[in-house]
Scaffold this active site. Structure first.
Site, short mmCIF file in Angstrom:
data_model
loop_
_atom_site.label_atom_id
_atom_site.label_comp_id
_atom_site.label_asym_id
_atom_site.label_seq_id
_atom_site.Cartn_x
_atom_site.Cartn_y
_atom_site.Cartn_z
N CYS A 43 78.84 25.78 -8.60
CA CYS A 43 78.68 26.86 -9.57
C CYS A 43 79.85 27.83 -9.53
CB CYS A 43 77.40 27.63 -9.27
SG CYS A 43 75.95 26.82 -9.92
N ARG A 75 85.06 31.00 -3.75
CA ARG A 75 84.28 30.23 -2.78
C ARG A 75 85.20 29.42 -1.86
NH1 ARG A 75 78.87 27.80 -5.51
NH2 ARG A 75 78.11 28.04 -3.40
N ARG A 94 70.50 21.04 -12.30
CA ARG A 94 71.09 20.78 -10.97
C ARG A 94 70.16 21.26 -9.86
NH1 ARG A 94 76.01 23.66 -9.84
NH2 ARG A 94 75.49 22.76 -7.85
N ARG A 135 78.98 21.80 -4.86
CA ARG A 135 79.52 22.48 -3.69
C ARG A 135 79.11 21.78 -2.38
NH1 ARG A 135 83.14 26.33 -2.13
NH2 ARG A 135 82.45 27.21 -0.17
N ASP A 154 70.73 33.83 -4.44
CA ASP A 154 70.25 32.88 -5.44
C ASP A 154 69.06 33.40 -6.25
OD1 ASP A 154 72.25 31.16 -4.73
OD2 ASP A 154 70.97 29.70 -3.71
N LYS A 196 66.20 22.06 -2.76
CA LYS A 196 67.52 21.45 -3.00
C LYS A 196 68.47 21.73 -1.83
CE LYS A 196 70.81 23.64 -5.60
NZ LYS A 196 72.12 23.70 -4.96
N ASN A 197 68.53 23.00 -1.45
CA ASN A 197 69.52 23.38 -0.44
C ASN A 197 69.15 22.90 0.96
OD1 ASN A 197 71.04 24.51 -2.40
ND2 ASN A 197 70.66 26.65 -1.85
C1 UD1 Z 1 74.83 28.08 0.06
C2 UD1 Z 1 73.86 27.63 -0.99
C3 UD1 Z 1 73.96 28.51 -2.23
C4 UD1 Z 1 73.81 29.97 -1.85
C5 UD1 Z 1 74.74 30.35 -0.71
C6 UD1 Z 1 74.49 31.74 -0.16
C7 UD1 Z 1 73.75 25.24 -0.57
C8 UD1 Z 1 74.07 23.88 -1.04
N1 UD1 Z 1 74.17 26.24 -1.35
O1 UD1 Z 1 76.14 27.91 -0.51
O2 UD1 Z 1 72.93 28.12 -3.13
O3 UD1 Z 1 74.12 30.78 -2.97
O4 UD1 Z 1 74.59 29.43 0.39
O5 UD1 Z 1 73.19 31.84 0.30
O6 UD1 Z 1 73.11 25.43 0.45
N2 UD1 Z 1 82.58 31.98 2.53
C9 UD1 Z 1 83.79 32.19 3.13
N3 UD1 Z 1 84.39 31.12 3.71
C10 UD1 Z 1 83.83 29.89 3.77
C11 UD1 Z 1 82.58 29.70 3.18
C12 UD1 Z 1 81.98 30.77 2.55
O7 UD1 Z 1 84.33 33.29 3.11
O8 UD1 Z 1 84.41 28.97 4.33
C13 UD1 Z 1 81.90 33.10 1.88
C14 UD1 Z 1 81.54 32.83 0.43
O9 UD1 Z 1 82.60 33.10 -0.43
C15 UD1 Z 1 80.35 33.76 0.25
C16 UD1 Z 1 79.68 33.72 1.60
O10 UD1 Z 1 80.66 33.28 2.52
O11 UD1 Z 1 80.82 35.07 0.01
C17 UD1 Z 1 78.48 32.81 1.69
O12 UD1 Z 1 78.83 31.53 1.17
P1 UD1 Z 1 78.16 30.21 1.75
O13 UD1 Z 1 76.99 30.54 2.60
O14 UD1 Z 1 79.23 29.32 2.30
O15 UD1 Z 1 77.64 29.51 0.47
P2 UD1 Z 1 77.42 27.97 0.40
O16 UD1 Z 1 77.08 27.45 1.75
O17 UD1 Z 1 78.50 27.35 -0.38
#
Ligand code: UD1
Length: 429
Positions: A116, A121, A399, A92, A307, A22-23
C-alpha cells in the site's frame, strides 16, 4: 476491474463472523520456507494477498495447496532463493521470505517490496537485523542480495524512527530461529502477529521466548520440522466491523472477535460513546446513543492500530464537534482524507495531524480507493452517507478483506459489486 455501488443510510443489525487474520497468515506462510516438513495452516482467509504469497512460495519451489480455510505448504523441495519483482511488488509482506530463505539456504535475492502507498516504507530495520546475525547484504538492481555462510546469534535493536517494525521482527526472528547460538532482539514489535509467528515456529521445534513483548530471546536450533497452526482472527477486520456499527448508529454482534487484541480499539469506541459488551469472543456493539468527538492517535501495539486510523476518521467525520487524528506509525497516511472531503467531510491537515470537524451527515459520491484500509474507510463512510456512492479500484479492499461487502449486506447494508467497464458501458449507451 470491480467497483462497489453503495446505497447509503441504512441501519445494520445482526451477527457477523470475523475471518482469519491477513497479517498473521502472511509471515507464517513465508516462514514455512524455513521448514523441512509439511505445514498445515487452518482458518486462512481467502484473500488476494494470500494467493499472491502462495504464488511467491510456488515460484521458489514450494508446493502449496488450497488458498482458503486450510492451506498446506511443503517446502522440502525448495531450491530457488530469488523472490521476483513481479510478485513482491504486489505485497509488502513479500519481504518476509528474506529471513527464512537466508536462514535455510545461506543466501537470498528478494525484490524490494511494494504494497500500500501509505507513505515512506523503508526496510532498513530488516537489513540491520539480518546483518547483525552475520549476513552480508547489498542492494543490486532493485533486489536485496543477502548472503551468509552461517548465521550467528547476536544482541540487536530493531527500533526505528516510528517504533519497531512488525515484518522486520518476523524476518529477524525466523532467521535467528535457525542461527547458531542465542539472539536477543531489543525493541521488537509487540504486535499479536509476531507472537503468533513465534508460537508457530516453537511448535515446529524453535526456541523463542518473549514474543509479544519488546525483548525476544531466541536460541537457534538445527532445523524446523513440519506442523500446523490455526490463524488467529483478524483484529483489523473486527475493528472495521465495529466501526461500521458505530458509523451507522446501529447495533451488531461480532463473532470470533480477538477481543484481547482489541483493548485500545474497544476503549476508544467506548470513549466516543459506543456501548461495547464483550462475552468471550462475542462483541456486541451498540451505537444508538449520541456519540462524542475525540482525539485518536495511531501507535504501535497495544495502541490504536494505524490500520484502523482511516476507519476512525470516517466515523469521526460523522460526529459533530472537533476531533484530531494523528498517525505516529505512518505520519503521512492520510490519503483517504481527500475522498472523504468529496463526501462532505470537513477535514484540515495541521502538521502531523488531521483536524476533523464532524458533520451531521455525509453525502454519497463517486470515490476512488487508494489503499487497503483507506478503501475500508470509504466503504464505511458510504454505508452511512445519504444517497449512492460508487467506489472504484476495490482490488485494494480485496487484498485484505474477504468480500467485506457481502458481510455488510448480511447485516443490512445494500452494496452491489459490478464490473467497472460494464457500468461505464451502460451509462454511455
Ligand atoms: C505491518 C502490517 C501493516 C501495518 C504495519 C504497522 C503486515 C503484512 N503489514 O506492516 O498492515 O500497517 O505493520 O502496524 O503485517 N520502518 C522503518 N524501517 C523498516 C521498516 C519499517 O523505519 O525497516 C517504519 C515504517 O516506515 C513505519 C514503521 O516502521 O513508520 C512501522 O512499519 P512496519 O511495522 O514495518 O510495517 P510493516 O511491517 O510493513
Amino acid at each position: 476491474m470491480d467497483m462497489l455501488i453503495v446505497e447509503g443510510g441504512r441501519r445494520l443489525s445482526g451477527r457477523v463472523r470475523v475471518h482469519g487474520s491477513k497479517n498473521a497468515t502472511l509471515p507464517v506462510m513465508a516462514a514455512s520456507l524455513a521448514v523441512d516438513g509439511p505445514v498445515t495452516l487452518n482458518n486462512v482467509p481467502a484473500l488476494v494477498d494470500v494467493i499472491t504469497m502462495a504464488q511467491l512460495l510456488r515460484s521458489l519451489g514450494a508446493s502449496v495447496s488450497g488458498t482458503a480455510g486450510c492451506v498446506k505448504i511443503n517446502s522440502q523441495h525448495v531450491e530457488g532463493v530469488v523472490a521476483e519483482y513481479d510478485l513482491v511488488r504486489q505485497m509488502r509482506a513479500g519481504v518476509c521470505v528474506l529471513g527464512p530463505l537466508l536462514a535455510r539456504f545461506g543466501s537470498a535475492r528478494v525484490s524490494l517490496p511494494g504494497g500500500c502507498n501509505i507513505g515512506h516504507r523503508p526496510i532498513d530495520l530488516h537489513l540491520r537485523g539480518l546483518a547483525a546475525l552475520g549476513a552480508d547484504i547489498r542492494i543490486n538492481g532493485g533486489y536485496v542480495v543477502a548472503e551468509a555462510g552461517t548465521l550467528r546469534g547476536a544482541e540487536l535493536h530493531l527500533e526505528g524512527p516510528h517504533g519497531s517494525s512488525v515484518t522486520a521482527t518476523c524476518n529477524v526472528m525466523t532467521a535467528a530461529a535457525l542461527a547458531h547460538g542465542r539472539t536477543i532482539v531489543h525493541c521488537a514489535a509487540k504486535e499479536p502477529e509476531v507472537a503468533s509467528l513465534a508460537a508457530f515456529l516453537n511448535r515446529l521445534g524453535a526456541d523463542i521466548d518473549g514474543a509479544g513483548t519488546s525483548t525476544i530471546e531466541i536460541t537457534g536450533v538445527e532445523h524446523l520440522h513440519g506442523g500446523s497452526q490455526t490463524i488467529v482472527p483478524d483484529r483489523i477486520e473486527a475493528a472495521t466491523l465495529a466501526i461500521a456499527a458505530a458509523i451507522t448508529r446501529s447495533e451488531i454482534e461480532i463473532e470470533e472477535a480477538p477481543v484481547d487484541h482489541l483493548v485500545s480499539v474497544i476503549s476508544k469506541l467506548r470513549e466516543i460513546g459506543v456501548d461495547v459488551k464483550v462475552t468471550g469472543r462475542l462483541m456486541n456493539v451498540n451505537a444508538d446513543q449520541t456519540l462524542r468527538p475525540i482525539d485518536v492517535t495511531a501507535l504501535p501495539y497495544p495502541g490504536i492500530p494505524t490500520d484502523t486510523q482511516a476507519q476512525f476518521m470516517a466515523l469521526l467525520a460523522t460526529i459533530p464537534g472537533t476531533s484530531v487524528i494523528t498517525d505516529s506509525v505512518f505520519p503521512d497516511r492520510f490519503m483517504h482524507a481527500s475522498e472523504l472531503l468529496r463526501m462532505g467531510a470537513k477535514l484540515q491537515r495541521a502538521g502531523d495531524s488531521t483536524v476533523v470537524e464532524g458533520v451531521n451527515s455525509l453525502s454519497g459520491a463517486p470515490l476512488m480507493a487508494c489503499d487497503l484500509r483507506a478503501s475500508a474507510a470509504m466503504l464505511l463512510a458510504a454505508i452511512a452517507a445519504d444517497g449512492e456512492s460508487q467506489i472504484r479500484r476495490v482490488y485494494h479492499l480485496d487484498r485484505g478483506y474477504v468480500r467485506l461487502e457481502q458481510k455488510l449486506n448480511q447485516i443490512g447494508a445494500r452494496i452491489r459489486r459490478c464490473n467497472e467497464a460494464h457500468t461505464l458501458h451502460r451509462h454511455v449507451s
